[in-house]
Design an enzyme around this catalytic site. Structure first.
Site, PDB file in Angstrom:
ATOM      1  N   LYS A  71       0.830  -1.204   0.000  1.00 49.23           N
ATOM      2  CA  LYS A  71       0.000   0.000   0.000  1.00 49.23           C
ATOM      3  C   LYS A  71       0.865   1.255   0.000  1.00 49.23           C
ATOM      4  O   LYS A  71       0.488   2.282  -0.565  1.00 49.23           O
ATOM      5  CB  LYS A  71      -0.951  -0.002   1.198  1.00 49.23           C
ATOM      6  CG  LYS A  71      -2.027  -1.083   1.120  1.00 49.23           C
ATOM      7  CD  LYS A  71      -3.082  -0.852   2.178  1.00 49.23           C
ATOM      8  CE  LYS A  71      -3.821  -2.118   2.557  1.00 49.23           C
ATOM      9  NZ  LYS A  71      -4.707  -2.634   1.530  1.00 49.23           N
ATOM     10  N   ARG A  92      -6.031  -7.763  -9.858  1.00 48.81           N
ATOM     11  CA  ARG A  92      -6.666  -9.037 -10.216  1.00 48.81           C
ATOM     12  C   ARG A  92      -8.121  -8.783 -10.549  1.00 48.81           C
ATOM     13  O   ARG A  92      -8.604  -7.671 -10.429  1.00 48.81           O
ATOM     14  CB  ARG A  92      -6.601  -9.983  -9.018  1.00 48.81           C
ATOM     15  CG  ARG A  92      -7.222  -9.305  -7.775  1.00 48.81           C
ATOM     16  CD  ARG A  92      -7.336 -10.220  -6.594  1.00 48.81           C
ATOM     17  NE  ARG A  92      -7.482  -9.480  -5.363  1.00 48.81           N
ATOM     18  CZ  ARG A  92      -8.639  -9.129  -4.812  1.00 48.81           C
ATOM     19  NH1 ARG A  92      -9.762  -9.421  -5.425  1.00 48.81           N
ATOM     20  NH2 ARG A  92      -8.686  -8.470  -3.670  1.00 48.81           N
ATOM     21  N   GLU A 133      -3.004   6.409   8.568  1.00 49.43           N
ATOM     22  CA  GLU A 133      -3.899   7.130   7.665  1.00 49.43           C
ATOM     23  C   GLU A 133      -4.932   7.852   8.503  1.00 49.43           C
ATOM     24  O   GLU A 133      -5.334   7.354   9.552  1.00 49.43           O
ATOM     25  CB  GLU A 133      -4.643   6.121   6.769  1.00 49.43           C
ATOM     26  CG  GLU A 133      -4.312   6.257   5.322  1.00 49.43           C
ATOM     27  CD  GLU A 133      -4.983   5.191   4.475  1.00 49.43           C
ATOM     28  OE1 GLU A 133      -6.132   4.799   4.758  1.00 49.43           O
ATOM     29  OE2 GLU A 133      -4.340   4.749   3.511  1.00 49.43           O
TER      30      GLU A 133
END
Ligand code: ADP
Ligand code: ADP
Ligand code: MG
Length: 496
Positions: free
Chosen positions: A115, A291, A199
């Site tokens: 990430k 994906r 975050e």
């Protein structure tokens, strides 16, 4: 490509094989000892047992799967989702074996699998990011200063995270260290990488993601959004397309950002950029899933594009024939993930035998499932039984069809999320579109399902009483009797 091996199981393996069949491509299934009787094994042209039930002895054995592929003259490997699908080393090993990996190149998987690396790549393209640290936390003291600057609550997240794991909300500085320790140990256990970062915890967020397709010739397009805000454990359970909150302008802006994220990692194939969307209509890039996504069918229904077919064409090296300006949203699609979980017991897995299994049918309904009546749901894998997807000319029609489909769905044995779906799709917040990722926490409690089934039990009792009364008066009609018996099994399903 003449023969494709599907390195996966269940509904997604079947989903991929169906498109292969339409394209005249032969299929090879691999399976574990627990899946010998699975529909994906029967559907394939060839099937090979690759080991015992635990996935680290079967579906995660990349080298063994490549061996099987080579020995059977396979040209390409489709990884589905989960398992090896986001494993850069596997993508590399497939290419090294002279086979085609139907998915992105190792570089893109590696960058987007972290990430932090993903944010760094997106930052260079001026994509809006959630305020937070750009690097893994190395000093708690420093991290606390940054957290105070952002303002509590904050989220501590695992860089290697996925499937909703490795995430901790910190309400105040006093909890910081404890939550950080937990996040690190969870991340180390689940992903073998304890890097965590901070975050800002966006309040009242919606999860909106954009489907992208990128070919080997530099063309990148997006296929609009999916809204996946109804979640439990930070994991999706209901998805829909389009989102009720996006204007054409916002859709366009988010779509452009998603295409840029794909460009930032030299993406190839189908991928999804996930965003968090706040109450002021700001959107922030969260991560990219490299994906096919569990919820891809809702996009297929509103665009008419078969995403697996596109993946295969792109893997063959063909240029995209779809043009951004030709793509349009037609109608509305909603998906409910039918998990073998008990919504009245914290959505904990409730596996076992599918004594009764009858999927709904009729106009506007698509069921992607991987089990048949009488089968056991193994404990070794994700407990998803099926995906129930409905389509309508608008949201109202898709919703009405969803409620009918849930009513028709008969599952006896495990508890399932069907009862949760019946609750959610009738709830004012969902119906009006006024909901966020806290839908379950805010609106749902087990009694709400039990209440519903109590009422149904009352009606059932009344019907039985009525029937018995009639039986005493006159000889019973066989038909009436059997109707009641079959309805009875449904009430049992509804109880949980
Ligand atoms: P989606 O974004 O497609 O809805 P989910 O988060 O529901 O994805 O996960 C889809 C599947 O992929 C699940 O089987 C989940 O366990 C698996 N998965 C997702 N991320 C990871 C990861 N980082 N490592 C291993 N499995 C993962
Ligand atoms: P995963 O890799 O596990 O899918 P994501 O970063 O995609 O992790 O986040 C999963 C979910 O957690 C999101 O869909 C959202 O509900 C919640 N979430 C993630 N980041 C934030 C944030 N900064 N603020 C609020 N909720 C968040
Ligand atoms: Mg995610």
């Amino acid at each position: 490509m003449k023969k494709i091996l599907i390195a996966n199981r269940g509904e997604i393996a079947l989903r991929v094989m169906r498109t292969c069949k339409e394209m005249g491509i032969k299929t090879v299934a691999v399976f574990s000892e627990a899946d010998r009787m699975s529909p994906h094994v029967h559907y394939a042209d060839e099937a090979v047992c690759i080991g015992p039930a635990p996935s680290n002895q079967s579906y995660l054995l990349g080298n063994k799967i490549i061996e099987v592929a080579k020995s059977l003259g396979v040209d390409g490997i489709h990884p589905g989702y989960g398992f090896l699908s986001e494993n850069a080393d596997f993508s590399q090993a497939v290419a090294d074996a002279g086979l085609i990996f139907i998915g992105p190149r190792p570089h893109a998987i590696r960058v987007m699998g972290s990430k932090l690396a993903a944010k760094e790549a997106a930052f260079k393209y001026n994509i809006p990011l959630v305020p937070g640290t750009k690097e893994a936390i190395s000093s708690v003291t420093e991290a606390k200063i940054i957290a105070a600057g952002i303002g509590y609550p904050i989220l501590i997240k695992a860089s290697a995270g996925g499937g909703g794991k490795g995430m901790r909300i910190v309400e105040s500085e006093a909890d910081f260290e404890e939550q950080m320790d937990r996040a690190v140990s969870e991340a180390t256990n689940a992903f073998g990488d304890g890097s965590v970062f901070i975050e800002k915890y966006v309040s009242s967020p919606r999860h909106i993601e954009i489907q992208v397709l990128a070919d080997a010739h530099g063309n990148v397009i997006h296929l609009f959004e999916r809204e996946c805000s109804v979640q439990r454990r930070h994991q999706k359970v209901i998805e829909e397309a389009p989102s009720v909150v996006l204007t054409p302008e916002l859709r366009d802006a988010m779509g452009k950002c998603a295409c840029d994220v794909a460009r930032s990692c030299d993406y190839l194939g189908a991928g999804t950029c996930e965003f968090i969307f706040d109450e002021q209509n700001n959107f922030y890039f969260l991560e990219m899933n490299t994906r096919l996504q569990v919820e891809h069918p809702v996009t297929e229904l509103i665009t008419g594009v078969d995403l697996v077919r596109q993946q295969i064409l792109i893997a063959r090296g063909l240029p995209l024939t779809l043009k951004q300006e030709d793509l349009k949203i037609n109608g509305h699609a909603i998906q409910l993930r039918v998990y073998a979980e008990d919504p009245t017991n914290n959505f904990l897995p409730s596996i076992g035998n599918l004594f009764t299994y009858r999927a709904p049918k009729g106009v506007g309904i698509r069921v992607d499932d991987g089990y048949e009546e009488g089968m056991d749901i193994p404990i070794y894998y994700d407990p998803m039984i099926a995906k129930l997807i409905t389509y309508g000319k608008d949201r109202t029609e898709a919703l009405a069809r969803m409620l009918r489909a849930i009513d028709e769905y008969e599952i006896d044995g495990p508890s399932t999320t069907l009862s949760f779906g019946r609750f959610a799709f009738r709830h004012e917040a969902f119906v009006s579109g006024n909901f966020d990722t806290h839908f379950v926490k805010k609106h749902f409690s087990p009694e709400l399902i039990e209440q519903g089934s109590e009422e149904e039990a009352k009606i059932a009792a009344m019907l039985v009483a009525h029937l018995l009364e009639n039986r005493l008066k006159k000889p019973v009609l066989q038909q009436t009797n059997s109707t009641v018996i079959s309805r009875g099994s449904k009430w049992k399903n509804r109880a949980k």
